[in-house]
Structures are given as C-alpha cells and as structure tokens.
Design an enzyme around this catalytic site. Sequence first.
Site, short mmCIF file in Angstrom:
data_model
loop_
_atom_site.label_atom_id
_atom_site.label_comp_id
_atom_site.label_asym_id
_atom_site.label_seq_id
_atom_site.Cartn_x
_atom_site.Cartn_y
_atom_site.Cartn_z
N TYR A 127 1.02 -3.65 7.16
CA TYR A 127 0.54 -2.28 7.33
C TYR A 127 -0.94 -2.24 6.93
O TYR A 127 -1.30 -2.71 5.84
CB TYR A 127 1.33 -1.28 6.47
CG TYR A 127 0.76 0.12 6.61
CD1 TYR A 127 1.05 0.87 7.75
CD2 TYR A 127 -0.10 0.65 5.67
CE1 TYR A 127 0.48 2.13 7.93
CE2 TYR A 127 -0.67 1.91 5.84
CZ TYR A 127 -0.37 2.64 6.97
OH TYR A 127 -0.94 3.87 7.15
N TYR A 187 3.64 11.88 8.80
CA TYR A 187 4.82 11.45 9.56
C TYR A 187 5.92 12.51 9.57
O TYR A 187 7.04 12.27 9.15
CB TYR A 187 5.37 10.14 8.97
CG TYR A 187 4.32 9.07 8.85
CD1 TYR A 187 3.90 8.37 9.97
CD2 TYR A 187 3.73 8.77 7.62
CE1 TYR A 187 2.91 7.41 9.88
CE2 TYR A 187 2.74 7.81 7.52
CZ TYR A 187 2.34 7.13 8.65
OH TYR A 187 1.37 6.19 8.56
N LYS A 222 -7.21 3.09 -2.19
CA LYS A 222 -6.13 3.68 -3.01
C LYS A 222 -6.48 3.87 -4.49
O LYS A 222 -7.01 4.90 -4.85
CB LYS A 222 -4.85 2.90 -2.79
CG LYS A 222 -4.29 3.18 -1.38
CD LYS A 222 -2.81 2.92 -1.25
CE LYS A 222 -2.26 3.60 -0.02
NZ LYS A 222 -2.00 2.71 1.10
N ASP A 236 -6.48 -7.37 2.97
CA ASP A 236 -6.34 -5.94 2.75
C ASP A 236 -5.69 -5.74 1.38
O ASP A 236 -4.48 -5.89 1.24
CB ASP A 236 -5.49 -5.34 3.88
CG ASP A 236 -5.26 -3.85 3.71
OD1 ASP A 236 -5.55 -3.32 2.63
OD2 ASP A 236 -4.76 -3.23 4.67
C1 LIG Z 1 -2.57 2.80 2.45
C2 LIG Z 1 -3.03 1.54 3.07
C3 LIG Z 1 -4.03 1.53 4.05
C4 LIG Z 1 -4.64 2.80 4.60
O1 LIG Z 1 -5.33 3.51 3.64
P1 LIG Z 1 -5.60 5.09 3.87
O2 LIG Z 1 -6.45 5.48 2.71
O3 LIG Z 1 -4.26 5.75 3.89
O4 LIG Z 1 -6.31 5.22 5.17
C5 LIG Z 1 -4.42 0.31 4.56
N1 LIG Z 1 -3.86 -0.83 4.12
C6 LIG Z 1 -2.92 -0.87 3.16
C7 LIG Z 1 -2.38 -2.18 2.70
C8 LIG Z 1 -2.46 0.31 2.61
O5 LIG Z 1 -1.49 0.28 1.69
#
Ligand SMILES: *Cc1c(COP(=O)(O)O)cnc(C)c1O
Length: 434
Positions: A153, A25, A283, A254
């Site tokens: 997100y 970004y 992550k 997620d």
């Molecule tokens: C960081 C994140 C993603 C994307 O993961 P990347 O490894 O950056 O592609 C998706 N969902 C959530 C909730 C995240 O925090």
Amino acid sequence: MPTDYQNTSTEQWLQWDKDHIWHPYSSVLNPPAMVPVVSAKGVKLTLADGSELIDGMSSWWSAIHGYNHPALNAAAKAQLDDMSHVMFGGLTHPAAASLGKRLVDITPAPLTRVFISDSGSVAVEVAIKMALQYWHSIGQPNKTRLLALRNGYHGDTFGAMATCDPVTGMHHLFNKVLPEHLFAEAPKTAFGESATEADLANITSLLKNHHQELAAVILEPVVQGAGGMRFYGGDYLKQLRALCDDYDVLLIHDEIATGFGRSGKLFACEHAGISPDIMCVGKALTGGYLSLAATLCSEKIAHGICEGEAGVFMHGPTFMGNPLACSIANASIDLLLASDWQGNIQRIEAGLKTGLAAAAELNSVEAVRCLGAIGVIEMKTPVNMASLQARFIDRGIWIRPFGKLVYTMPPYIISNADLALLCQQMVAALAAEE
Ligand SMILES: *Cc1c(COP(=O)(O)O)cnc(C)c1O
C-alpha cells in the site's frame, strides 16, 4: 467567540456530517455510523457524550506521543506567533531547514536531500517522479516502469495507487488511466528469518526480464501495512538491495507507516542494515498533529536529476515546507529521540504479545502477530465492521478493523495498564462476536 458548532447539538452536526461529508472509503448511500469525538488527551479520545476511549490506532500510525502533548502544543503555539505559513518558492525559514537536517541525521547515510510535501501519497508521487526524472536525465528515458510487491500500500493518488496491490487497490476500476506496473509476490519469509531462494525467485525473474524498462522497486520495508498487515524479514530487503544494484534499478522505501520507531528500529530498513536510494516518511512525522511528509534521496539521484534536461526537480506544492507542521515535526522528533524509545517499543511489543495471546485460542482467529508497537489479529473471515466497532466502543477502546484484520498500533505513551486493558477488550469483543 464560539464557532457555530459549539452552539449546536451533537445530533445536529452529526446530521450535517451525514448529509454532506465523505469519510474514508465510505458510501453516501448507506453511511456507516460515525463516532463523534470532541477532544483527545494522552491516549484517550473523549466522545460527545463525555465517555472516553483508549486509542488503539494512533490516528493511523501518526499520534505516537498521544494527543494534546504539552511539548508539541508549545511548538505549535510558538510557531503560530511567528508565522503559520509562508511560500517556499524563493523563501525559506528555520523550521524547514532544521527539519531537513534532522531527517538527514536520523536516516541512513546516503540520503542527503529532502523534499518536503503535504501528505504521504504526495511523498510517494514525488519519489516516483524523482526516479523517473533521474533516468530521463541520465539518458535512459525507457526506464519508466515500477516494480512493487503484492499486498503493498502506497497511498491513494494516481501514481501511488498504481503501485498498490492491484486487487485490494481495485485497479480494474481505473485501468485505462493507471500506468501498468509490475508486481512481485509478497515476501513469505517470517520476520527474523533469512530469505530463501524460492522467496526471491519471482522478484529476481521480474528484475532479470524487465530491468531495462524498470525505474525503481518500491516497497514498504518489513511491515506491509494497509495492504495486509504482514511482517517479513530484513534479509529479504538486504538481498533485494543487492539485486537492485546488480540490475541497475533504484530502490524506493516507503517508510510512511514504519518510520519513527514503530517496528522497533527508528526506520524499518535498519532491520536489514541497508538503505534505499529514495525514502518516503510521513504519518508520525508531526506526531499526528498536521499533515506533512518528506521524500529523501541520495546525492547521486539529486545530482542526476539536476544535471539533466530540466535542470530542476519538477515539483512544488503550495504548502510545501509549512512552518507550523515543520516546527511540530522538529519537536516530535526531539521528543522521540530524548526518550528511551527502543526500550519503550520493546515494552509495548511484550505487552501486545501477552495481551493478544488469548485471541489465538478463538475459533474465528487465523493468526496473531506482533512486531514493535504493532499487534495484529487476523480473522478467518472478514469482520462485521458495524457490530464489532460498536462492541469496541462499549468496551471503551478505539480499534478500526478492516477486512479480516483487527489490529492496534497504540501511541508510544500508553501505560502498561491501558495496554493490558486495550488488548483484553479487543479479545473479549472478538470472543463476543463468535
Ligand atoms: C498511509 C500511507 C501512505 C499514504 O499516506 P497519506 O498521508 O494517507 O497520503 C503511503 N504509504 C504507506 C505505507 C502508508 O501507510
């Protein structure tokens, strides 16, 4: 043999970076100053000039055991000597197989099948594809839309991006190519409180009116991360699980940010005592060592997909199941589970609450909130990134704010003394900006 940059002055390689590299970004026309880091150990980042910063970010939720951990280093080195990578089509290896078993063992019961991929965004793409292919396979090809939450997100690739908050995700830039999904109001129930009818009214009516075209609801359980650093109650999730069942819509969690203990439970859905049909993790999966993610689904979804027209799940990344990343993930999970991680997260939560309390007294601060190993200071107006980042560095801490949010999710290994110092310097830097 030294690589070229080891014989190069910091000024020189920073210039290469400025001339050629895109950072997340960022603008190439007015590139922000980058902080040169040359090594990291434990909770400290070492900069090119030899100074050290206490890391308050865990490299975006990932480095839960800190940097340069002996157990993770050993796992990486051992795997490197066997093989760093091998294709996953037709071949398999113990690191991936045991990671699959571990993930199934530690996630809620109905999740039994694991699709390993390269990054969080791809794990979300895979989850969406699983949901769409499931409905197509079982003869409901009209169920193609998704219902997401505002302030959510889910990543930056197209499928994932289409489920992010439409305003902060700048959907208008891409509106001709992004699928148009539905968005429900973000939950307002505070963590620990029951969801009211009003809280669920909007999402209930969207489900009622659109369930025939809806493949899945996708959300971040309990903690909305990059879309606003908001916390909400498990009861909302519990009631939404029931609504999804009533309306025959799948539920995707997620857990890419929340997974592996960050919110105080191993997975945030445990705050609600429910489980999704499909779950994404990423992550912290490799303790911040390598990019790796996974999408888990239930037997029902997996069978539905494979009994359908395609007969297979249509996805297969080149670096799928990368042995090096899987080995480190296994070591990271073992390290976490062998520790008193619950007590430790409670310790960090208490430290954040005490340490950040003084921020609430500042005129520029709107609210302070902490959950698990996450501490958030929400400002009244967006911060001046450049000047605030410089202040944090002067004060020996690494904090990367965005918009109105100044937040920390430190590595779990942070000591009480470093945590107190981190919080104190965060508050002091904000006070100095007033
Ligand atoms: C960081 C994140 C993603 C994307 O993961 P990347 O490894 O950056 O592609 C998706 N969902 C959530 C909730 C995240 O925090």
